[in-house]
Design an enzyme around this catalytic site. Structure first.
Site, PDB file in Angstrom:
ATOM      1  N   SER A 113     -13.046   2.565   5.411  1.00  0.00           N
ATOM      2  CA  SER A 113     -12.628   1.126   4.914  1.00  0.00           C
ATOM      3  C   SER A 113     -13.952   0.550   4.014  1.00  0.00           C
ATOM      4  O   SER A 113     -14.136   0.895   3.184  1.00  0.00           O
ATOM      5  CB  SER A 113     -12.447   0.414   6.367  1.00  0.00           C
ATOM      6  N   HIS A 114     -14.304  -0.609   4.764  1.00  0.00           N
ATOM      7  CA  HIS A 114     -15.268  -1.396   3.973  1.00  0.00           C
ATOM      8  C   HIS A 114     -16.757  -0.859   4.119  1.00  0.00           C
ATOM      9  O   HIS A 114     -17.691  -1.289   3.600  1.00  0.00           O
ATOM     10  CB  HIS A 114     -15.495  -2.659   4.806  1.00  0.00           C
ATOM     11  N   ASP A 278     -10.933  -4.426   0.119  1.00  0.00           N
ATOM     12  CA  ASP A 278     -12.108  -3.564   0.714  1.00  0.00           C
ATOM     13  C   ASP A 278     -11.829  -1.944   0.130  1.00  0.00           C
ATOM     14  O   ASP A 278     -11.086  -1.980  -0.834  1.00  0.00           O
ATOM     15  CB  ASP A 278     -12.178  -3.611   1.973  1.00  0.00           C
ATOM     16  N   ASP A 280     -10.300   0.358   1.089  1.00  0.00           N
ATOM     17  CA  ASP A 280      -9.004   0.947   1.352  1.00  0.00           C
ATOM     18  C   ASP A 280      -8.025   0.152   1.349  1.00  0.00           C
ATOM     19  O   ASP A 280      -6.687   0.601   1.267  1.00  0.00           O
ATOM     20  CB  ASP A 280      -8.892   2.078   2.567  1.00  0.00           C
ATOM     21  N   ASP A 282      -7.049  -2.660   2.506  1.00  0.00           N
ATOM     22  CA  ASP A 282      -6.001  -3.474   3.683  1.00  0.00           C
ATOM     23  C   ASP A 282      -6.764  -4.716   3.961  1.00  0.00           C
ATOM     24  O   ASP A 282      -6.097  -5.630   4.546  1.00  0.00           O
ATOM     25  CB  ASP A 282      -6.066  -2.449   4.862  1.00  0.00           C
ATOM     26  N   ARG A 283      -8.116  -4.829   3.573  1.00  0.00           N
ATOM     27  CA  ARG A 283      -8.527  -6.385   3.753  1.00  0.00           C
ATOM     28  C   ARG A 283      -8.524  -7.147   2.726  1.00  0.00           C
ATOM     29  O   ARG A 283      -8.299  -6.636   1.603  1.00  0.00           O
ATOM     30  CB  ARG A 283     -10.206  -6.106   4.229  1.00  0.00           C
ATOM     31  N   LYS A 377      -2.486  -3.855   7.858  1.00  0.00           N
ATOM     32  CA  LYS A 377      -2.886  -4.955   7.089  1.00  0.00           C
ATOM     33  C   LYS A 377      -3.209  -4.526   5.733  1.00  0.00           C
ATOM     34  O   LYS A 377      -3.124  -3.631   5.268  1.00  0.00           O
ATOM     35  CB  LYS A 377      -4.227  -5.614   7.668  1.00  0.00           C
TER      36      LYS A 377
END
Ligand code: G16
Length: 544
Positions: A113-114, A278, A280, A282-283, A377
């Site tokens: 992710s982030h 982010d 991947d 999703d954010r 998300k």
């Protein structure tokens, strides 16, 4: 196909966190480490022989290596087909959509992710089930249990798969389909939002925009949708090329890490709208000229205005937020008489509510918002939602936010993170807070009188499952609240998160700086958890 059974040693640290297993790349590179976890997933699942698995990641360092390993293990374990994003790329929301659209058995998403990427940084792996959402806790616990006594894994030998060319390849009967990672997702977005209106608003110059892809997965998605389909200039996307190390940055969409975007949005010639996603995809972080929209406010504003968006024109069935997310969306739900659910941190907890059609929109303070269109998300979805709102309402981001606060009041909100705290010290702090729970109710601290203190425990209203120890909540008689919990996504030590909120009904007080407005609560929170005494830290590493 000749299946090989390889002997392996169990690793004790394969307990998935908030969102899959995240560790340093060097940890994943240990002999059998990735293989053990993948085998633990496959061995815990049932009835997938001959079925399809979706596979892709955010392109970070080790993505391609991991994909070649997983392809061979999936073949040896009996899957019939793999659908893989070209070059091994799939954003998390796109992977969720592809699992659903092609009725796959499930999917493996490779991302941390982030968290930063590169040989000395982080990697991660997460299993998503057939609804496209992250595996529920009962599955992730089964993976962990299996990993604790694993003694062998299955693989096979064949030539590495060409990940870069779209098309079908076979290894014996095993089918590997390489797809364009963007096309299906872009079509889904077109089915949700008013693309002709967006195109007109962008080409006429009514909306000017800046999107920071943070050298991560959303670059190609943003280019196709915002530039090719909606006509935004190429220069509207910065850091558009996905890099294995994200250019050495944290691909974390907040004002600290998306600093180039932040500078532009608070400059004299700022565009109408600015956003970042982010690692991947999703954010999301939403900004407008001279304004940052907190994720909690963004969720509330989306819920209040959802019927302006074609896909939600008929209204929402309900809304949900994670427990530490501010109560702004609760006020919208109360006014529109919508069911409103409070879930633990982690997108996986929204899955049952979405599947049961109890909710349409959901979100988290950690820069995540989404809807029933997928089971993750979705960063670009949130960007398009806001663009559609601006185009439809013919208002600036700041006007939309201020109008919302006037109607509903403002939940002034902030999160303070203390990163890389030694794990025993962090655990002791939580234990200390647990002990305080019983004695706090009724006590007054200046204007703050504690009305309740508890440790959040969630009962899923769909399957009855219970999730305990999901964060310490302290609520005050004036509606203010603070929450303490340890992050489940870090890879070094423990991260203490302190979430603070104070409700302000008076419109003349709405433009206050959050840190100033929350100053008393911040002092109180630090006093409760004894952070200074226990760690020597005088301030948080990150404030969002
Ligand atoms: C993940 C989860 C989110 C969660 C976030 C922060 O996001 O999917 O539901 O809110 O982590 O979790 P924690 O506070 O435990 O670190 P992502 O974007 O990292 O996959």
């Amino acid at each position: 196909m000749q299946i090989e059974t390889i002997t392996t040693q169990a690793y004790s640290d394969q307990n998935p966190g908030t969102s899959g297993l995240r560790k340093k790349v060097k940890v994943f590179q240990q002999a059998g480490y990735l293989e053990n976890f993948v085998q633990s997933i496959f061995s815990s699942l049932e009835d997938f022989s001959g079925k399809t698995l979706v596979l892709g990641g955010d392109g970070r360092y080790f993505n391609r290596t991991a994909i070649q390993i997983i392809i061979k293990m999936a073949a040896a374990n009996g899957f019939g087909e793999l659908i893989i994003g070209q070059s091994g790329l799939l954003s998390t929301p796109a992977a969720s959509h592809i699992i659903r659209k092609y009725h796959a058995f499930g999917g493996l998403v490779l991302s941390a992710s982030h968290n930063p990427g590169g040989p000395d940084e982080d990697f991660g792996i997460k299993y998503n089930v057939s609804n496209g959402g992250p595996a529920p806790e009962k599955d992730t616990q089964a993976f962990y249990q299996y990993s604790q006594s694993i003694s062998s894994y299955k693989t096979t030998h064949f030539a590495d798969v060409d990940l870069d060319n779209i098309g079908i390849q076979y290894r014996g009967d095993f089918k590997i389909t390489i797809i364009d990672p963007v096309t299906d997702y872009a079509e889904l977005m077109q089915s949700i939002f008013d693309f002709p209106l967006l195109k007109q608003s962008i080409s006429s110059g009514y909306i000017t925009l800046l999107f920071d892809a943070m050298s991560a997965i959303t670059g190609p998605y943003a280019k196709r949708i915002l530039v090719d389909m909606l006509g935004a200039p190429e220069a509207s996307i910065i850091n558009a090329v996905p890099l294995e190390d994200f250019g050495g940055h944290h691909p974390d969409p907040n004002l600290a890490h998306a600093h180039e975007l932040a500078e532009r949005m608070f400059s004299a010639d700022a565009p109408t709208f600015g956003a970042a996603s982010d690692g991947d995809g999703d954010r999301n972080m939403i900004t407008g000229s001279q304004i940052f929209v907190t994720p909690s406010d963004s969720l509330a504003i989306m819920a209040a205005n959802a019927t302006l968006i074609p896909a939600y024109a008929k209204g929402l069935s309900g809304v949900a937020r994670s427990m530490p997310t501010s109560q702004a969306v609760d006020r919208v739900a109360a006014q529109f008489q919508l069911p409103c659910y409070e879930t633990p941190t982690g997108w996986k907890f929204f899955g049952n509510l979405l599947d049961a059609e109890k909710i349409t929109l959901c979100g988290e303070e950690s820069f995540g918002t989404g809807s029933n269109h997928v089971r993750e998300k979705d960063g670009l979805w949130a960007v398009l939602f806001w663009l559609n709102l601006i185009a439809q309402k013919r208002q600036s981001v700041a006007d939309i936010v201020h109008e919302h606060w006037q109607k509903f009041g403002r939940d002034i909100y902030s999160r303070h993170d203390y990163e890389a705290v030694e794990t025993p010290i962090a655990n002791a702090m939580i234990e200390h807070l647990r002990e305080l729970i019983a004695e706090l109710p009724g006590k007054a601290f200046g204007e703050y009188v504690v009305s309740y203190a508890d440790e959040f425990c969630y009962e899923d209203s769909v399957d009855g499952s219970i999730s305990k120890n999901q964060g310490i909540r302290i609520g005050f008689a004036n509606g203010s609240r603070m929450v303490f919990r340890l992050s489940g996504t870090g890879t070094v030590g423990a991260t203490l998160r302190i979430y603070l909120e104070r409700f302000e009904a008076d419109a003349s007080q709405h433009n206050q700086d959050a840190q100033v407005a929350l100053a008393d609560l911040i002092t109180l929170a630090e006093q409760f958890c004894e952070i200074k005494k226990r760690t020597g830290r005088t301030e948080p590493n990150v404030i969002t």
